[in-house]
Design a protein around this motif. Structure first.
Motif, mmCIF file in Angstrom:
data_model
loop_
_atom_site.group_PDB
_atom_site.id
_atom_site.type_symbol
_atom_site.label_atom_id
_atom_site.label_comp_id
_atom_site.label_asym_id
_atom_site.label_seq_id
_atom_site.Cartn_x
_atom_site.Cartn_y
_atom_site.Cartn_z
ATOM 1 N N ALA A 71 1.050 -1.087 0.365
ATOM 2 C CA ALA A 71 -0.213 -0.380 -0.380
ATOM 3 C C ALA A 71 0.828 1.108 -0.025
ATOM 4 N N GLY A 72 0.410 2.128 -0.679
ATOM 5 C CA GLY A 72 1.257 3.754 -0.365
ATOM 6 C C GLY A 72 0.977 4.434 0.876
ATOM 7 N N SER A 73 1.536 5.128 0.528
ATOM 8 C CA SER A 73 1.560 6.095 2.016
ATOM 9 C C SER A 73 0.207 7.424 2.231
ATOM 10 N N GLY A 74 0.230 7.991 2.570
ATOM 11 C CA GLY A 74 -0.717 9.242 3.156
ATOM 12 C C GLY A 74 0.393 10.213 2.885
ATOM 13 N N ARG A 75 0.841 10.310 2.221
ATOM 14 C CA ARG A 75 2.339 11.502 2.086
ATOM 15 C C ARG A 75 1.259 12.148 1.093
ATOM 16 N N ALA A 76 0.808 12.012 0.675
ATOM 17 C CA ALA A 76 -0.085 13.033 -0.764
ATOM 18 C C ALA A 76 -0.789 14.406 -0.074
ATOM 19 N N ALA A 77 -0.802 14.204 1.492
ATOM 20 C CA ALA A 77 -1.468 15.415 2.485
ATOM 21 C C ALA A 77 -1.099 16.505 1.909
ATOM 22 N N LYS A 78 0.612 16.158 2.197
ATOM 23 C CA LYS A 78 1.536 17.353 2.510
ATOM 24 C C LYS A 78 1.144 18.214 1.051
#
Lengths: 146, 434
Positions: free
Chosen positions: B163-170
Motif C-alpha cells: 500500500a501507498g502512504s498518506g504523503r499526498a496530504a503534504k
C-alpha cells in the motif's frame, strides 16, 4: 461559539475558578444561529461522557431551547442497535456504522449546530462579562483582574 | 511474523521512527523494527499481516509506501539466493496477474541498460502474466542502497507493494496554496506529522492553545479529529478580508470538524478544570484527547501574557472604566519561555484524558551551554523526542502521554516552580539571548 464549547469554559479569573458559581458562564443578550454541519456520531458518542450535563441543561433553559432530560443519556441510546459496550475506541468504530437515533440528531443540533453569534457570557461569581463577536468569544482580562 | 520494507523519505529523519510507532499504536498493531538506520530510507519491520501493513501506512507522512519483503542481501547474488529460498506460496497467487518491475536506488543511479539487465536477472521468477507499467496487480520494486560515491550497492532488496502512504496530504495542505497563513505558520508536512504523533483520529477532540491561523487543528482534522483552538491575539482567529481560520477548514472541506476558536491567554485560561485548585488534582473530568501546539518562543513571535509590566501603569488605575468600551485591548507583559512550558505541561496534565497525548514544539540552541532541558511532569511520560536541526539552533517536537491516575507518583506532584523575576523579554528568555 457552539453550545458544546461553552460547556468546557469557565470564568478566566483565577479567583473565580475555585468557585462553583463560575461554571457555566451565563449567556446574555445572545443572538443564536444555526450553522448546519455534518453529523459526527463517533464524536458525539465519545464526548457525551465528558459533558457536564447539569450545566448544559441550565444553559438550555436560559437560552429558551428545548428542555433536556434530568440525567445524561447512556451512549447506547445514541444508536438504534444498543449493543455498544463501554468506552473503548475500538468499539466506537462499530458504533459509527449503526443507525443514529433521534436523540443523537437532537444532541448534534444542540451541541454542534447551535451557535452564539453575538452576545455576552457572564460569570455567575464575579459578574464579569466576556464579549462574543462574530462567533468568537474574548476571554482576555483587564489588568486589574489578572 | 512476516517482514515488510517501509520506503521512508530521507527528510526529518528523527521523526520517522516515532511516526511509525505512533501509527502502530493507533491502529493497535504489533510492530517490531528489524533494521532501521537514520542514513537509509529502507526500514525493515515485522508485522502480523499485509492487512495490518496497509492500515499502518495509510496515514504515514514520512514514508512513501510499504512493501512485502521478498528477498534481501548485501549483493545481487545474495538477493537471488534468498529469493530462491522464498516459499512458493508468495508468488503462486500472482502466477498469471499483471506485474511490473521498478528500480529504486538511494545515493546511486544506473543507466537504463543496467536497470534493464537487473530486472531481466529476475526472469526465473514464475510470473506468466502480462507486463503492465500502469497500475499492475503485482508491483515489484528492487531497492538499492549505496554508500556515498560507491560503485556498487551495500544492500539490495526486492519487495512487492502492499500500500501507498498518506504523503499526498503534504501537497494538499501545502502552505503555499493555503488561503490564510501567517509568518509563524507551521510547515504542512511537520504539522501533519505532529498530528500523527499525537494520535489524532475520528471522534477525538484536539486543542491548540496557540492556534494562530489554525495549522495544527486543520492537520488534526485531516485525520478526522475535531479541532478546537485559542490564541491571545484575536486578529489571527478572526482574519481579514474573508480569510480566517474557518476559511482554512473550509478550503479543505473540513469545516464540520472545526469546533471553535476563542481568544484567551494560557496563564489565565477559561478552560474548565485547567488550574488544579485542589493542589494540582483534577476537579472536573478531563475532556481533551490531544493537545498539539507550537508555543511562541519569544524570537519571531513575542511571548506575552496578560498583565501589566512591573513599574508601569501605576498612574493609570483610574482608566478601568474603559474596559466597558468595545475597542478595549487589555495590556500584556513579556513572559518567560521556560515558565510557559511548565504551564503547558500543567495544563495538559489536568485536561488530557488518560493516555491522551501532548505534542509540543520547543527550540534549543545547537552549540552552546544554553541547553534547554526537556521539561517533565509526573503525570506525563515522554513518548518521543524528534529534532529538526537548523543552522545555529534546532527545534524539538516533544510528545507526551498522560499517564492514568493510578500510575502517577503522587509524591512527585509538587507546587508550581517560581520563575526568575524579570521585566524585559531578554531577561526572561534564555533562548533569546543567543
Amino acid at each position: 461559539m457552539k453550545i458544546l464549547t461553552l460547556n468546557f469554559l469557565t470564568c478566566a479569573r483565577k479567583a473565580c475558578k475555585a468557585t462553583n458559581a463560575a461554571f457555566p458562564l451565563h449567556p446574555r443578550d445572545a443572538e443564536l444561529e444555526i450553522v448546519e454541519t455534518d453529523l459526527n456520531p463517533l464524536f458525539i458518542r465519545n464526548i457525551l461522557p465528558r459533558i457536564e450535563w447539569d450545566a448544559l441543561r441550565e444553559i438550555c433553559v436560559e437560552l429558551g431551547l428545548p428542555t433536556l432530560p434530568d440525567a445524561a443519556p447512556e451512549p447506547a441510546a445514541l444508536f438504534a442497535e444498543p449493543i455498544v459496550p463501554a468506552d473503548t475506541m475500538q468499539d466506537a468504530d462499530e458504533g459509527a456504522e449503526k443507525q443514529p437515533t433521534q436523540l443523537l440528531q437532537d444532541l448534534h443540533r444542540l451541541l454542534l449546530e447551535t451557535t452564539i453569534a453575538t452576545g455576552k457570557l457572564v460569570c455567575g461569581n464575579c459578574g464579569h462579562e466576556y464579549a462574543v463577536k462574530e462567533g468568537i468569544a474574548n476571554f482576555l482580562l483587564p489588568s486589574h483582574l489578572v | 511474523m512476516p517482514e515488510y520494507l517501509v520506503r521512508l523519505v530521507q527528510v526529518h529523519e528523527s521523526f520517522r521512527k516515532a511516526e511509525l510507532e505512533a501509527l502502530a499504536e493507533l491502529a493497535g498493531i504489533e510492530m517490531e523494527f528489524i533494521s532501521y538506520s537514520e542514513d537509509s530510507p529502507f526500514c525493515i519491520i515485522s508485522l502480523p499481516s499485509s492487512d495490518a501493513a496497509a492500515r499502518l501506512i495509510t496515514r504515514s507522512i514520512l514514508s512513501q509506501g510499504i512493501y512485502e519483503l521478498w528477498g534481501h542481501g548485501p549483493t545481487y547474488a545474495a538477493l537471488h539466493t534468498s529469493l530462491r529460498g522464498l516459499s512458493p506460496e508468495k508468488w503462486s497467487p500472482h502466477r498469471t496477474s499483471s506485474f511490473r518491475f521498478t528500480l529504486d536506488s538511494f545515493q546511486g543511479s544506473l543507466s537504463p541498460a543496467a536497470q534493464r539487465a537487473i530486472i531481466e536477472s529476475f526472469s526465473y521468477l514464475p510470473l506468466d502474466g502480462p507486463i503492465r507499467m500502469k497500475s499492475p496487480t503485482l508491483d515489484l520494486c528492487v531497492f538499492e542502497a549505496y554508500e556515498l560515491h560507491a560503485a556498487s550497492p551495500r544492500s539490495v532488496y526486492l519487495g512487492a507493494l502492499v500500500a501507498g502512504s498518506g504523503r499526498a496530504a503534504k501537497t494538499t495542505f501545502d502552505l503555499k496554496k493555503r488561503h490564510y497563513i501567517s509568518t509563524t505558520s507551521m510547515d504542512a508536512e511537520l504539522a501533519l506529522v505532529t498530528a500523527n504523533l499525537a494520535l489524532a483520529a475520528p471522534g477525538r477532540l484536539f486543542y491548540d492553545p496557540f492556534m494562530g491561523t489554525g495549522g495544527f487543528p486543520v492537520a488534526a482534522a485531516h485525520f478526522g479529529a475535531v479541532g478546537l483552538g485559542s490564541d491571545i491575539d484575536g486578529r489571527s482567529i478572526r482574519g481579514k478580508g474573508g480569510r480566517d481560520v474557518r476559511g482554512n477548514f473550509r478550503q479543505y472541506g473540513l469545516e464540520g470538524l472545526y469546533l471553535d476558536g476563542f481568544i484567551s491567554d494560557l496563564t489565565n485560561s477559561p478552560v474548565r478544570g485547567c488550574m488544579g485548585e485542589n493542589g494540582g488534582e483534577r476537579e472536573r473530568g478531563a475532556w481533551l484527547d490531544g493537545i498539539v501546539c507550537d508555543p511562541p518562543y519569544g524570537v519571531r513571535e513575542g511571548l506575552k501574557v496578560l498583565g501589566l509590566k512591573e513599574g508601569r501603569g501605576e498612574g493609570r488605575k483610574d482608566l478601568t472604566p474603559n474596559i466597558r468600551e468595545p475597542g478595549y485591548i487589555p495590556p500584556k507583559r513579556p513572559y518567560s519561555f521556560t515558565a510557559l512550558l511548565d504551564d503547558i505541561l500543567h495544563f495538559a496534565s489536568l485536561t488530557l484524558v488518560e493516555n491522551g497525548r501532548l505534542a509540543m514544539w520547543m527550540p534549543t540552541a545547537n552549540d552552546e551551554d544554553i541547553e534547554l532541558a526537556i521539561p517533565t511532569h509526573p503525570c506525563l511520560k515522554v513518548v518521543s523526542v524528534c529534532v529538526q536541526p537548523f543552522n545555529k539552533w534546532s527545534r524539538r517536537l516533544l510528545t507526551y502521554r498522560r499517564l492514568p491516575d493510578s500510575e502517577v507518583d503522587r509524591s512527585q506532584l509538587i507546587p508550581k516552580r517560581e520563575h526568575g523575576a524579570g521585566i524585559h523579554a531578554d531577561e526572561l528568555n534564555d533562548f533569546r539571548r543567543k
